[in-house]
Every structure is written in structure tokens, then in C-alpha cells.
Design an enzyme around this catalytic site. Sequence first.
Site, PDB file in Angstrom:
ATOM      1  NE  ARG A  50      -4.908 -16.032  45.285  1.00 32.69           N
ATOM      2  CZ  ARG A  50      -5.883 -16.131  46.032  1.00 32.69           C
ATOM      3  NH1 ARG A  50      -6.923 -16.179  46.009  1.00 32.69           N
ATOM      4  NH2 ARG A  50      -5.422 -16.545  47.294  1.00 32.69           N
ATOM      5  CE1 TYR A 103      -5.934 -21.478  19.976  1.00 29.78           C
ATOM      6  CE2 TYR A 103      -6.793 -21.915  22.295  1.00 29.78           C
ATOM      7  CZ  TYR A 103      -5.661 -21.702  21.441  1.00 29.78           C
ATOM      8  OH  TYR A 103      -4.622 -21.644  21.934  1.00 29.78           O
ATOM      9  CG  ASP A 174     -13.411 -17.502  21.383  1.00 30.78           C
ATOM     10  OD1 ASP A 174     -12.986 -16.519  21.051  1.00 30.78           O
ATOM     11  OD2 ASP A 174     -12.609 -18.603  21.496  1.00 30.78           O
ATOM     12  CE  LYS A 199      -4.209 -16.258  20.029  1.00 34.31           C
ATOM     13  NZ  LYS A 199      -5.324 -17.065  20.050  1.00 34.31           N
TER      14      LYS A 199
HETATM   15  C1  LIG Z   1      -5.765 -18.045  21.068  1.00 33.42           C
HETATM   16  C2  LIG Z   1      -7.186 -18.621  21.332  1.00 33.42           C
HETATM   17  C3  LIG Z   1      -7.797 -18.859  22.475  1.00 33.42           C
HETATM   18  C4  LIG Z   1      -6.997 -19.238  23.551  1.00 33.42           C
HETATM   19  O1  LIG Z   1      -6.341 -18.035  24.035  1.00 33.42           O
HETATM   20  P1  LIG Z   1      -4.562 -17.940  24.898  1.00 33.42           P
HETATM   21  O2  LIG Z   1      -4.667 -16.666  25.104  1.00 33.42           O
HETATM   22  O3  LIG Z   1      -3.671 -18.415  23.943  1.00 33.42           O
HETATM   23  O4  LIG Z   1      -4.901 -18.819  25.897  1.00 33.42           O
HETATM   24  C5  LIG Z   1      -8.839 -18.965  22.401  1.00 33.42           C
HETATM   25  N1  LIG Z   1      -9.867 -19.071  21.406  1.00 33.42           N
HETATM   26  C6  LIG Z   1      -9.367 -18.507  20.523  1.00 33.42           C
HETATM   27  C7  LIG Z   1     -10.390 -18.328  19.172  1.00 33.42           C
HETATM   28  C8  LIG Z   1      -7.890 -18.328  20.070  1.00 33.42           C
HETATM   29  O5  LIG Z   1      -7.577 -18.017  18.844  1.00 33.42           O
END
Ligand SMILES: *Cc1c(COP(=O)(O)O)cnc(C)c1O
Length: 376
Positions: A50, A103, A174, A199
Site C-alpha cells: 500500500r 469532468y 487536469d 484514457k
Molecule cells: C475520466 C476523467 C477523469 C476521471 O478519471 P477515472 O480514471 O475515470 O477515475 C478525470 N478527468 C478527466 C478529464 C477525465 O476524462
Amino acid sequence: MSHEHLAPATVAVTAGRPERVQGGPVNPPVVLSSTYVSQGVPGPELLYTRSGTETWQPFEEALGRLEGAVLPGIVFGSGMAAVAAALSLVPDRGVLVVPRHAYQVSLGYADDLTARHGVEVRRVDIADTDQVVAAMDGADVALLESPTNPMLEVADLPVLLAAARERGVRTVVDNTFATPLGQNPLAHGADVVLHSVTKYLAGHSDVVLGALVTDDPELDAALRGYRTLHGAIAGPLEVWLALRGLRTLHLRVERAQQNAVELAGRLADHPAVAEVRHPSLPSDPGHERATRLMNGYGAILGLRPHGGAAAADALVAAVDLWVPATSLGGVESSLERRRRFATESPTVPEDLLRLSVGVEDVEDLWADLDRALRSL
Ligand SMILES: *Cc1c(COP(=O)(O)O)cnc(C)c1O
């Protein structure tokens, strides 16, 4: 040979490899062990999974290098776990600036901070630089996203990050949509860069993971401490898959962006289409900034067909090759109408489809879309 100045494509392929020894593997091994042999006072070495495992390290090193950081990245069990860790920087009853379009689950998390910790959330139009800078007065943290999900608004990140720094506002960017190949916010003074590794970085729609990158040693220690304390960790197998995906990031992103630029241009002239959003289009509000600030325009398109939400739903039902699904950044092209989620921002148009353009042959993608559009 110095590895300081390698191009991103080379970093994606070479970072995080094991030391070269005769008979050694070229890929890092997956170590499946919850604990490590240890006794006495614990040292800096591995102790318990962890708090750290060698299977995270090659991915963290590669991501840190791709973002131009000196420190390695910090991998989490999902993008949202990374969002929760980053937003732990907002104090109770503090002030958080967020984009009004972002998001949607990140925005939901911000609302949860209001409900549980009395945080004031200021929602801004990220493309309106004056509005964002004004909202930063007295703020503790700004969560920035550019291009935004799903509206593809482009922020003037260097100006916003400099304004935040002057005001002592911590910034979290982000960078999921742009990827580290499209922009490196740390170079413009961001405190923390955030990725949904799910992604583009992993890129094959087969894992859910997240990551943060910072070059501030104090923040690094705090965020790693948060991960250990909250247990928001990634499994070693998933992180190994993400590193495998990362090896082709540049190839996938380059092809997906080429496809997106081509499709955006053709869709803009299609009789069944009311509006296309992609920063590559000279008519797009984000075009000038994206051209100036980003390397490439990303591979997400916004599409509004004539005929409203019903036509958008019909288009999703009519495509064969494009996958009707949420998420984005995989090798396969997919699409969805965002307002099918009751939680999506009400200022996102009802008929907006978000298209995640993949790496298939562009003529096949076009033929499928064109046929579906003509069937409306
Ligand atoms: C999908 C996404 C997230 C969240 O990520 P997860 O891996 O689904 O928890 C955060 N920011 C953006 C821009 C995203 O497309």
C-alpha cells in the site's frame, strides 16, 4: 549518454526500463507481493505494497519524465482517486476555483467538499481569463482543465498559472485531454498535474488508473502520504498494463489527432451537422490559443447534429464502427451524448455528442459517420 534531452517519443519508449544486464529482461517484472521481507526499524526500502511497490516505479518514472518533472509521478487507483488526493489541498471552509465545464465527477467532488467541509466553490468560464483571475482572489486552490471536457474550451494556461502564483493560489491542472505530449503545465508553473491514466496514457480501455505529477518535494510527500493513508492505490498488474500502453502513446495520439483534424473538417461541411467543436478548426473559439499553446489539437470532437437531442441519440444508435460508450482515449473510436447523464452541467447543450477519435483508418470512420448522419 545523457537522458535529459530525449524527445517525448523516445522517453515513452525508453523510460522505466530495467538496468541493462546480460540475460536480464527488457521489461520490468510484475511483482505480486503484498509485503516485503523486513525487520527492525523500517528504512526507505520497500515494506508493504500500500505504501509502495517496484511495479509502480517504472510507470511513475516514465510519466514524470514525459511531464518534464524531475520527480516521478504518483500513480493512483483511478483518476478520481487522484482528484480526491489533489483536492485534499483545499482546507476546510477554503475556496476552490473550478471550470463550469469540466469532468463532471470532478465537479461532483467539489460539491461534496462544499457539503462536507464547507468549501466555497467558484465555477468559472475557463476561456474567460479575466473572470478566472478575478475568481482567484482569496482562493486556496484552482482546479484547471484545458481543453475542457466536454466543451473543448481552451484556457490561457500560462497566464492563469502566473496569476495563481502571484496570489498564492495552488494549481492543479487536469491534463487528461491534452496528454503530456500536448502540453506540460508544470513548465508554466502548475503545482500539480493530474491524469486519468484510464484514457490516453494507458490507451486501450482496459484499466482504470490515475496519476499526479508535481515537482514540489513537500507536495510530493503530502500526496504520497495521502495515497498511503487513504489506500487509494493501483494494482501492480494494471500499472504494468498502463506502462505497456504508454510505450505507444506518441503513435496513438499522433494518429488519433490526424484522424480528428480530418473528421472535424469534413463534419463542418456536412449538411446534417449544426456545429462541430475542435480546436483545429480556424472558426473554433479555442483555435488561436490551442495553436499558440499546445502541440496538436487533441482527438476529442464535439458534434451537434441538426434535429436536437433525438437526432443525437439516433446517430449514436445508427453507427456501426464507432462504439456507443462513455470514456475516451482508447484506440477505438467512441461517442456519447453527454446530457444523457443528469449530472452533466446544464450549460452543456442537450444535443452535444462527444466523439473520442481513435486510431482506425480515417476513411472507415468517415464512411460510418457519414452513413449514420445521412440516415437521420
Ligand atoms: C475520466 C476523467 C477523469 C476521471 O478519471 P477515472 O480514471 O475515470 O477515475 C478525470 N478527468 C478527466 C478529464 C477525465 O476524462
